[in-house]
Design an enzyme around this catalytic site. Sequence first.
Site, PDB file in Angstrom:
ATOM      1  CG  ASP A   1      -0.141  -0.345   2.296  1.00  0.00           C
ATOM      2  OD1 ASP A   1       1.242  -0.535   2.812  1.00  0.00           O
ATOM      3  OD2 ASP A   1      -0.940  -1.068   3.046  1.00  0.00           O
TER       4      ASP A   1
ATOM      5  CD  GLU B   1      -3.487   4.425   6.707  1.00  0.00           C
ATOM      6  OE1 GLU B   1      -4.293   3.694   7.735  1.00  0.00           O
ATOM      7  OE2 GLU B   1      -2.035   3.431   6.819  1.00  0.00           O
TER       8      GLU B   1
END
Length: 415
Positions: A74, A144
């Site tokens: 990520d 997130e």
Amino acid sequence: MTPSQDVPFDPALTDLYQDLHRHPELGFQEQRTARVVADRLTASGFEVTTGVGRTGVVGVLRNGSGPTALLRADMDALPVREETGLDYASTATATDAAGKTVPVDHACGHDLHTTCLLGAADVLAHARESWAGTLLVVFQPAEELGQGAQALVDDGLYDRFPTPDVVLGQHVAPLPAGKIAGHPGASYAASDSLRVRLAGRGAHGSMPQASVDPIVMAAETVLRLQTVVSREIPSTATAVLTVGSIHAGDAANVIPGEAELQLNIRSYDEAVRQRILDAVERIVRGEAIIAGATEEPTITPIERFPVVVNDDAALARTFAAFASWLGPDNLLDPGAGAGSEDVGILATSAGAPLSYWLLGGTDPALFTTGDMSDPALLTVPSNHSPHYAPVPHPTLETGVTALVTAARTWLPTAA
């Protein structure tokens, strides 16, 4: 423990990591990071596609017949002001979805994830004799926000690129650098974040009888919500309900017209999750009725992460390879963690097993026992803290080697 000698480490990765750390970007804003990733994958010989799931990058490297392994990292950062004091600390700001200017920091370590996967991709590209099949590297946006993995899938990830036979990945954690941890089965909690609006009736602070006080309503709601886990969930189940934000009013002598709560629920079982969500709705609406509110409260979902489930056999296969490299003493079982991740969506959407582990990233000198009982685990800065800063070495070396080792384990050469 020194990483395996047959996985070379490029010292330039240190500079890359520090560069990414200096230039963090919020979810779905990872334009600069995506360009860096795409350029490096192209230089390593991958077929590269950008703009997948808005700002994601996908690289494909075909190396003969064999299975397909997806390695994921990520890329996004957090709206946090960094307080590490590092000479490569972030001073970046960005405009968030609400139009507010916020500081930005890689306080969760996604810059390290990106660096490790780029390093591993380059090693595998230059050592094709050591594996066979198809390597799919996915650099995901907006983890997130809990939206990035689904955005990739919705953008045709498995229609446009090979469907993997396994999904592999790692997350840096406040464990001793040089150690790796993983837990079979339900490993990371489902997370539901909700916004609750309680509508009352405003009045002058001297005339409470003319109001329906939303602050009192909010206070009663918060207290009642704290009984859900302790009184409605079996003691054998694990769950957390946290009210993390409460806001109402702007003046001491004015009773406001509404109050807002933001709360978060963590759970591992869908039945438990639904029971908590039902209880939240019952309590919120019940307290509004008791207070005499004339307008219904609203409950709005903010984000949702599913439970991350490691496939038992897949994790065991990966960790057997790690044990041969690192030694069993450097492998830990952290148990099921209350943190949340969306990597599992990539596995379930492909119908593939997931093997996902934690990568130690904290100075080993800060620990005494170096296992999950170490008291330092309660005191060292953790992910999302403004003080969180993985030590680059040996974290980078271990992270690169872990990904290369896992890929080779699942993409073996013909016997």
